[in-house]
Design a protein around this motif. Sequence first.
Motif, PDB file in Angstrom:
ATOM      1  N   LEU A  44     -21.155  22.402 -19.832  1.00 40.94           N
ATOM      2  CA  LEU A  44     -20.888  22.183 -21.249  1.00 40.94           C
ATOM      3  C   LEU A  44     -19.399  22.361 -21.541  1.00 40.94           C
ATOM      4  N   GLN A  45     -18.774  23.254 -20.793  1.00 44.57           N
ATOM      5  CA  GLN A  45     -17.325  23.437 -20.953  1.00 44.57           C
ATOM      6  C   GLN A  45     -16.576  22.159 -20.589  1.00 44.57           C
ATOM      7  N   LEU A  46     -17.110  21.424 -19.605  1.00 48.91           N
ATOM      8  CA  LEU A  46     -16.481  20.153 -19.227  1.00 48.91           C
ATOM      9  C   LEU A  46     -16.470  19.187 -20.409  1.00 48.91           C
ATOM     10  N   ILE A  47     -17.580  19.175 -21.139  1.00 48.04           N
ATOM     11  CA  ILE A  47     -17.668  18.314 -22.319  1.00 48.04           C
ATOM     12  C   ILE A  47     -16.591  18.710 -23.317  1.00 48.04           C
ATOM     13  N   ASN A  48     -16.421  20.012 -23.464  1.00 45.64           N
ATOM     14  CA  ASN A  48     -15.389  20.501 -24.372  1.00 45.64           C
ATOM     15  C   ASN A  48     -13.994  20.041 -23.926  1.00 45.64           C
ATOM     16  N   THR A  49     -13.742  20.179 -22.615  1.00 50.03           N
ATOM     17  CA  THR A  49     -12.451  19.733 -22.086  1.00 50.03           C
ATOM     18  C   THR A  49     -12.251  18.235 -22.329  1.00 50.03           C
ATOM     19  N   PHE A  50     -13.298  17.480 -22.040  1.00 46.84           N
ATOM     20  CA  PHE A  50     -13.237  16.031 -22.238  1.00 46.84           C
ATOM     21  C   PHE A  50     -12.892  15.718 -23.698  1.00 46.84           C
ATOM     22  N   GLU A  70      -5.306  12.401 -27.010  1.00 45.18           N
ATOM     23  CA  GLU A  70      -4.984  10.993 -26.796  1.00 45.18           C
ATOM     24  C   GLU A  70      -5.116  10.184 -28.094  1.00 45.18           C
ATOM     25  N   LEU A  71      -6.202  10.436 -28.803  1.00 43.29           N
ATOM     26  CA  LEU A  71      -6.435   9.709 -30.041  1.00 43.29           C
ATOM     27  C   LEU A  71      -5.369  10.063 -31.088  1.00 43.29           C
ATOM     28  N   THR A  72      -5.025  11.338 -31.146  1.00 41.47           N
ATOM     29  CA  THR A  72      -4.006  11.782 -32.097  1.00 41.47           C
ATOM     30  C   THR A  72      -2.687  11.062 -31.828  1.00 41.47           C
ATOM     31  N   LYS A  73      -2.344  10.954 -30.546  1.00 38.72           N
ATOM     32  CA  LYS A  73      -1.109  10.279 -30.167  1.00 38.72           C
ATOM     33  C   LYS A  73      -1.157   8.814 -30.648  1.00 38.72           C
ATOM     34  N   HIS A  74      -2.286   8.207 -30.427  1.00 39.27           N
ATOM     35  CA  HIS A  74      -2.472   6.812 -30.823  1.00 39.27           C
ATOM     36  C   HIS A  74      -2.336   6.645 -32.343  1.00 39.27           C
ATOM     37  N   LEU A  75      -2.976   7.532 -33.091  1.00 36.22           N
ATOM     38  CA  LEU A  75      -2.937   7.426 -34.552  1.00 36.22           C
ATOM     39  C   LEU A  75      -1.530   7.716 -35.077  1.00 36.22           C
ATOM     40  N   GLU A  76      -0.846   8.657 -34.442  1.00 38.28           N
ATOM     41  CA  GLU A  76       0.514   8.985 -34.885  1.00 38.28           C
ATOM     42  C   GLU A  76       1.486   7.854 -34.612  1.00 38.28           C
ATOM     43  N   GLU A  77       1.276   7.181 -33.491  1.00 34.20           N
ATOM     44  CA  GLU A  77       2.105   6.019 -33.168  1.00 34.20           C
ATOM     45  C   GLU A  77       1.953   4.953 -34.267  1.00 34.20           C
ATOM     46  N   GLU A  78       0.713   4.792 -34.735  1.00 31.92           N
ATOM     47  CA  GLU A  78       0.484   3.826 -35.805  1.00 31.92           C
ATOM     48  C   GLU A  78       1.176   4.259 -37.094  1.00 31.92           C
ATOM     49  N   MET A 114      -9.607   1.782 -24.836  1.00 33.93           N
ATOM     50  CA  MET A 114      -9.778   3.058 -24.155  1.00 33.93           C
ATOM     51  C   MET A 114     -10.307   4.112 -25.117  1.00 33.93           C
ATOM     52  N   VAL A 115      -9.738   4.122 -26.310  1.00 41.31           N
ATOM     53  CA  VAL A 115     -10.125   5.117 -27.299  1.00 41.31           C
ATOM     54  C   VAL A 115     -11.607   4.956 -27.675  1.00 41.31           C
ATOM     55  N   ASP A 116     -12.067   3.710 -27.798  1.00 36.95           N
ATOM     56  CA  ASP A 116     -13.481   3.472 -28.099  1.00 36.95           C
ATOM     57  C   ASP A 116     -14.368   3.843 -26.927  1.00 36.95           C
ATOM     58  N   GLN A 117     -13.904   3.482 -25.726  1.00 37.85           N
ATOM     59  CA  GLN A 117     -14.712   3.724 -24.532  1.00 37.85           C
ATOM     60  C   GLN A 117     -15.014   5.192 -24.344  1.00 37.85           C
ATOM     61  N   LYS A 118     -13.988   6.023 -24.579  1.00 38.29           N
ATOM     62  CA  LYS A 118     -14.172   7.447 -24.286  1.00 38.29           C
ATOM     63  C   LYS A 118     -15.181   8.103 -25.208  1.00 38.29           C
ATOM     64  N   ILE A 119     -15.189   7.699 -26.451  1.00 38.39           N
ATOM     65  CA  ILE A 119     -16.155   8.309 -27.358  1.00 38.39           C
ATOM     66  C   ILE A 119     -17.569   7.883 -26.951  1.00 38.39           C
ATOM     67  N   TYR A 120     -17.677   6.646 -26.490  1.00 36.96           N
ATOM     68  CA  TYR A 120     -18.976   6.172 -26.000  1.00 36.96           C
ATOM     69  C   TYR A 120     -19.396   6.973 -24.767  1.00 36.96           C
ATOM     70  N   ILE A 142     -20.808   4.538 -17.952  1.00 41.58           N
ATOM     71  CA  ILE A 142     -19.585   5.296 -18.263  1.00 41.58           C
ATOM     72  C   ILE A 142     -18.395   4.442 -17.831  1.00 41.58           C
ATOM     73  N   LYS A 143     -17.442   4.267 -18.734  1.00 44.20           N
ATOM     74  CA  LYS A 143     -16.354   3.332 -18.445  1.00 44.20           C
ATOM     75  C   LYS A 143     -15.026   4.013 -18.123  1.00 44.20           C
ATOM     76  N   SER A 144     -14.701   5.059 -18.864  1.00 38.57           N
ATOM     77  CA  SER A 144     -13.357   5.635 -18.711  1.00 38.57           C
ATOM     78  C   SER A 144     -13.285   6.485 -17.446  1.00 38.57           C
ATOM     79  N   ILE A 145     -12.068   6.614 -16.920  1.00 35.03           N
ATOM     80  CA  ILE A 145     -11.888   7.417 -15.711  1.00 35.03           C
ATOM     81  C   ILE A 145     -12.257   8.870 -15.988  1.00 35.03           C
ATOM     82  N   SER A 146     -11.845   9.388 -17.169  1.00 37.73           N
ATOM     83  CA  SER A 146     -12.179  10.794 -17.425  1.00 37.73           C
ATOM     84  C   SER A 146     -13.682  10.993 -17.591  1.00 37.73           C
ATOM     85  N   GLY A 147     -14.373   9.985 -18.143  1.00 34.21           N
ATOM     86  CA  GLY A 147     -15.821  10.067 -18.250  1.00 34.21           C
ATOM     87  C   GLY A 147     -16.477  10.079 -16.872  1.00 34.21           C
ATOM     88  N   LEU A 148     -15.972   9.203 -15.978  1.00 28.89           N
ATOM     89  CA  LEU A 148     -16.499   9.156 -14.613  1.00 28.89           C
ATOM     90  C   LEU A 148     -16.225  10.469 -13.893  1.00 28.89           C
TER      91      LEU A 148
END
Lengths: 239, 197
Positions: free
Chosen positions: A115-121, A128-136, A175-181, B170-176
């Motif tokens: 479960l800690q891994l999920i937290n890290t993820f 990453e998302l914050t960086k993306h939104l700030e760039e915008e 990438m940002v969409d993929q990770k949340i999925y 799972i698509k992203s490298i970190s997810g994998l």
Amino acid sequence: MDHFKADDKVAKLIHANHYLLPVINRFGIRLGFKDKTVAQVCTEKNIDSNFFLAIINTYTNEDYFPEQDLLKFSPELLIDYLRKTHRYYFEYFFPEVEHRLNKVLNSCQGNCGDLQLINTFYQKYKVELTKHLEEEENRVFPYILALTGCLRTGGQMPEQFSNYYIQSREPEHTMVDQKIYDLKNILIKYLEANYDDNLCNTFLFAIFQFERDLVDHARIEDKILVPKVVEIEKMVRHG
Amino acid sequence: MDKRFIIIHPHEIIRKGLWAILRESFHFEFVLLNSVEALKDYSGLKNLFLVVFLASELDSKNTKTQIHELLALDNTLQIIPMYSSSLECSPHEISISQDEPAFAITETVKKLFNKQKPVQKSMSDLSEREKDVLAQVALGFTNKEIADKLFISIHTVISHRKNITEKLGIKSISGLTVYAILNKLIDTENIDPASLI
């Protein structure tokens, strides 16, 4: 689903798709609609009702894409909406999700390393998302506003944007969409359930809502805002 | 291939009725339209299996061409005419009629899908080789490095990666990477898992 129209009641919209609640809030529309229609509420709040309908219809039906109509709106309107969306992520969504995730973590029994891994993820994803939104916020939106300013006044682009084009920004949305999925799918399919079910469900509900919001957000940027900006670039910088 | 149902009928009662029947058996996205013209707002659809239920009164050579022009280029398209009475149906085409019972309509659509069904990749566990590749991906190696380490071509690495993503969802490298750690495909005793994600 049929499309929402200007003479639909706002209450009907929410009964049909409650995910729209934060979306209409971004327009300054709040609960307590009585029997008011979309057109009435838009007039009251001084909102362009075509723009409003386009946003809620694309949000509700991912295939809906009235490009000609949407492209009529000024980029300023879109940027204003997108900025409000960003603020919602920072001020509400991130803290809320972390709160819910912490509760799941605290409910964990036995080996909680997974479960800690999920937290890290999640934490890395947020960075990453914050960086993306700030760039915008700091670069892409100011650029577009400067560009539309030039279109209106016929002036020159400011020095800082002289080598910048909308297509040169980083294409990170996928990438940002993929990770949340992935986050969602790992929890659903692969993680051993050694936590409180209700707390985890509450966390997942938030992630589902956020994924929807984020995908829609990306769609509005990639399919509406960017083509519009490319068009203006042609007029201002090459015309 | 993802599927979408598009129901085109001038009468709301028919559109919503067919939608209610179909969604009991099929969990796809639906689009309900009152005219063929309204399809223009959906010209962005891509890589989908589209099933268009078309009211027979709107069904003409002209409208069919229009639908094909809008949708057939980027999608697989199947038009199913919707007749008001089964007497109008021809045995030579796939169609439905408004006087049929709901199960018959569902059956017609199911038959259509069975005919079209592609060979499904088995969603079983990863093969040993795929696990090897996944472990290397999780450790942060590039395709070229993985190819060298496992003595296979880059092309093979890419094809393994594609299969892994399809099988796991799972698509992203970190997810994998999270998956690889959860399933102990990599030894995390000497590495901090957080540094890999």
